[in-house]
Scaffold this active site. Structure first.
Site, PDB file in Angstrom:
ATOM      1  N   LYS A  24      95.270   8.714 -13.728  1.00 34.47           N
ATOM      2  CA  LYS A  24      94.363   7.603 -13.393  1.00 34.47           C
ATOM      3  C   LYS A  24      92.901   8.052 -13.406  1.00 34.47           C
ATOM      4  O   LYS A  24      92.045   7.369 -13.946  1.00 34.47           O
ATOM      5  CB  LYS A  24      94.707   7.009 -12.013  1.00 34.47           C
ATOM      6  CG  LYS A  24      96.081   6.384 -11.943  1.00 34.47           C
ATOM      7  CD  LYS A  24      96.279   5.606 -10.646  1.00 34.47           C
ATOM      8  CE  LYS A  24      96.217   6.473  -9.393  1.00 34.47           C
ATOM      9  NZ  LYS A  24      97.260   7.502  -9.309  1.00 34.47           N
ATOM     10  N   ARG A  27      97.801   0.084  -2.765  1.00 35.23           N
ATOM     11  CA  ARG A  27      98.875   1.086  -2.766  1.00 35.23           C
ATOM     12  C   ARG A  27     100.160   0.510  -2.179  1.00 35.23           C
ATOM     13  O   ARG A  27     101.146   1.195  -2.093  1.00 35.23           O
ATOM     14  CB  ARG A  27      98.402   2.229  -1.884  1.00 35.23           C
ATOM     15  CG  ARG A  27      98.680   3.643  -2.305  1.00 35.23           C
ATOM     16  CD  ARG A  27      98.026   4.338  -3.244  1.00 35.23           C
ATOM     17  NE  ARG A  27      98.176   5.762  -3.247  1.00 35.23           N
ATOM     18  CZ  ARG A  27      97.224   6.553  -3.667  1.00 35.23           C
ATOM     19  NH1 ARG A  27      96.080   6.076  -4.053  1.00 35.23           N
ATOM     20  NH2 ARG A  27      97.426   7.849  -3.731  1.00 35.23           N
ATOM     21  N   ARG A  33      97.300  21.238 -11.382  1.00 31.15           N
ATOM     22  CA  ARG A  33      95.983  20.605 -11.557  1.00 31.15           C
ATOM     23  C   ARG A  33      94.882  21.417 -10.877  1.00 31.15           C
ATOM     24  O   ARG A  33      95.055  21.896  -9.766  1.00 31.15           O
ATOM     25  CB  ARG A  33      96.061  19.203 -10.957  1.00 31.15           C
ATOM     26  CG  ARG A  33      94.792  18.412 -11.016  1.00 31.15           C
ATOM     27  CD  ARG A  33      95.074  16.944 -10.867  1.00 31.15           C
ATOM     28  NE  ARG A  33      95.459  16.534  -9.529  1.00 31.15           N
ATOM     29  CZ  ARG A  33      95.684  15.274  -9.182  1.00 31.15           C
ATOM     30  NH1 ARG A  33      95.584  14.321 -10.089  1.00 31.15           N
ATOM     31  NH2 ARG A  33      96.029  14.962  -7.956  1.00 31.15           N
ATOM     32  N   ARG A  56      93.175  20.707  -5.085  1.00 27.46           N
ATOM     33  CA  ARG A  56      93.132  19.753  -3.976  1.00 27.46           C
ATOM     34  C   ARG A  56      94.116  20.185  -2.907  1.00 27.46           C
ATOM     35  O   ARG A  56      95.211  20.641  -3.212  1.00 27.46           O
ATOM     36  CB  ARG A  56      93.535  18.359  -4.497  1.00 27.46           C
ATOM     37  CG  ARG A  56      92.362  17.451  -4.734  1.00 27.46           C
ATOM     38  CD  ARG A  56      92.769  16.184  -5.416  1.00 27.46           C
ATOM     39  NE  ARG A  56      93.743  15.397  -4.668  1.00 27.46           N
ATOM     40  CZ  ARG A  56      94.105  14.150  -4.995  1.00 27.46           C
ATOM     41  NH1 ARG A  56      93.566  13.574  -6.053  1.00 27.46           N
ATOM     42  NH2 ARG A  56      94.985  13.492  -4.280  1.00 27.46           N
ATOM     43  N   ARG A 105     104.172  12.589  -1.545  1.00 29.56           N
ATOM     44  CA  ARG A 105     103.335  11.571  -2.204  1.00 29.56           C
ATOM     45  C   ARG A 105     104.130  10.796  -3.250  1.00 29.56           C
ATOM     46  O   ARG A 105     103.973   9.580  -3.391  1.00 29.56           O
ATOM     47  CB  ARG A 105     102.116  12.242  -2.867  1.00 29.56           C
ATOM     48  CG  ARG A 105     101.075  12.704  -1.842  1.00 29.56           C
ATOM     49  CD  ARG A 105     100.130  13.733  -2.416  1.00 29.56           C
ATOM     50  NE  ARG A 105      99.287  13.221  -3.467  1.00 29.56           N
ATOM     51  CZ  ARG A 105      98.669  13.997  -4.364  1.00 29.56           C
ATOM     52  NH1 ARG A 105      98.818  15.319  -4.326  1.00 29.56           N
ATOM     53  NH2 ARG A 105      97.907  13.461  -5.280  1.00 29.56           N
TER      54      ARG A 105
HETATM   55  P1  AMP Z   1      94.613   9.832  -4.482  1.00 25.19           P
HETATM   56  O1  AMP Z   1      93.360  10.610  -4.703  1.00 25.19           O
HETATM   57  O2  AMP Z   1      94.545   8.427  -5.018  1.00 25.19           O
HETATM   58  O3  AMP Z   1      95.841  10.577  -4.961  1.00 25.19           O
HETATM   59  O4  AMP Z   1      94.773   9.660  -2.904  1.00 25.19           O
HETATM   60  C1  AMP Z   1      94.934  10.771  -2.052  1.00 25.19           C
HETATM   61  C2  AMP Z   1      95.475  10.318  -0.716  1.00 25.19           C
HETATM   62  O5  AMP Z   1      94.547   9.424  -0.092  1.00 25.19           O
HETATM   63  C3  AMP Z   1      96.795   9.559  -0.763  1.00 25.19           C
HETATM   64  O6  AMP Z   1      97.915  10.419  -0.830  1.00 25.19           O
HETATM   65  C4  AMP Z   1      96.725   8.765   0.542  1.00 25.19           C
HETATM   66  O7  AMP Z   1      97.035   9.601   1.652  1.00 25.19           O
HETATM   67  C5  AMP Z   1      95.245   8.409   0.634  1.00 25.19           C
HETATM   68  N1  AMP Z   1      94.976   7.108  -0.011  1.00 25.19           N
HETATM   69  C6  AMP Z   1      94.308   6.888  -1.175  1.00 25.19           C
HETATM   70  N2  AMP Z   1      94.261   5.583  -1.471  1.00 25.19           N
HETATM   71  C7  AMP Z   1      94.942   4.947  -0.464  1.00 25.19           C
HETATM   72  C8  AMP Z   1      95.273   3.588  -0.199  1.00 25.19           C
HETATM   73  N3  AMP Z   1      94.925   2.600  -1.028  1.00 25.19           N
HETATM   74  N4  AMP Z   1      95.978   3.316   0.940  1.00 25.19           N
HETATM   75  C9  AMP Z   1      96.321   4.287   1.786  1.00 25.19           C
HETATM   76  N5  AMP Z   1      96.081   5.591   1.581  1.00 25.19           N
HETATM   77  C10 AMP Z   1      95.382   5.931   0.464  1.00 25.19           C
END
Ligand code: AMP
Length: 210
Positions: free
Chosen positions: A13, A88, A122, A152, A163
């Site tokens: 993404k 999400r 990554r 990360r 996740r």
């Molecule tokens: P990402 O960078 O999109 O993989 O997000 C990293 C982490 O942030 C996720 O595993 C969630 O813990 C939190 N997170 C990101 N977006 C959301 C969302 N829309 N709702 C809830 N938690 C989120």
């Protein structure tokens, strides 16, 4: 044009968002990036978010929805918005429908077997570039800007497993949610280069901007 980017962790993404932003001028709004910036800055939102992120769970809806609503209603949007990592779950999608209009959901579909390897290998740069260890040939700095690469905190096998489970249980139902609204397009994110995946996405987006 307002779009939602859907895809499991590691689907690409962030990489595709950078291409889309450059070609179509959409504001890239990544809830994950917003949370990480808040954690780095030690803000109250960052303090709440950290424990959920470290556990591979979703940050509570009321915190997340408020953040996105504020950004969409009060921030710069350019030619529209591109949400990366939001919504999400179904609750968030319904909330979003109350304060913004989504034109299209781009679902980047990647086989689960590929995702674990992609995320655990990554490496990131603070300039936004992303790499995979298999292509770095031992390099520890960014080829674009020279800064040190890092992994990360939540890109470790245990958290990645959590996740992916969270994605399957809570986020994957959004595919049907947007399909039922006639707004879904799915591209194969597991075959071909990032540029080839982008070509497939651009073919869909061009239908909306012309
Ligand atoms: P990402 O960078 O999109 O993989 O997000 C990293 C982490 O942030 C996720 O595993 C969630 O813990 C939190 N997170 C990101 N977006 C959301 C969302 N829309 N709702 C809830 N938690 C989120």
């Amino acid at each position: 044009m307002n779009i939602v980017l859907l895809g499991a962790p590691g689907a690409g993404k962030g990489t595709q968002a950078a291409f889309i932003k450059e070609r179509y001028g959409l504001a890239h709004i990544s809830t994950g990036d917003i949370f990480r910036a808040n954690i780095k800055g030690g803000t109250p939102i960052g303090k709440v978010a950290k424990s959920y992120i470290d556990a591979g769970k979703l940050v509570p809806d009321e915190v997340t929805c408020e953040l996105v609503k504020d950004r969409l209603l009060n921030g710069e949007l350019g030619a529209g918005f591109m949400l990366d990592g939001f919504p999400r779950n179904i609750f968030q999608a319904k909330e979003l429908d109350t304060f913004a209009k989504v034109d299209l959901c781009v679902n980047i579909d990647v086989d689960k077997s590929l995702l674990m390897d992609r995320i655990c290998g990554r490496r990131m740069c603070s300039c936004g570039a992303t790499y995979h260890v298999s292509t770095l040939d031992g390099a520890t700095t960014c080829a674009k800007c020279g800064k040190p690469l890092y992994r990360r905190d939540d890109d470790n096998p245990e958290t990645v497993e959590a996740r992916l489970n969270t994605y399957a249980a809570q986020t994957a139902p959004l595919v049907d949610y947007y399909a039922a609204q006639g707004k879904l397009c799915t591209v194969n994110g597991g075959a071909g280069s990032p540029e080839q995946v982008f070509a497939a996405i651009a073919a869909e987006l061009d239908k909306y901007v012309k």
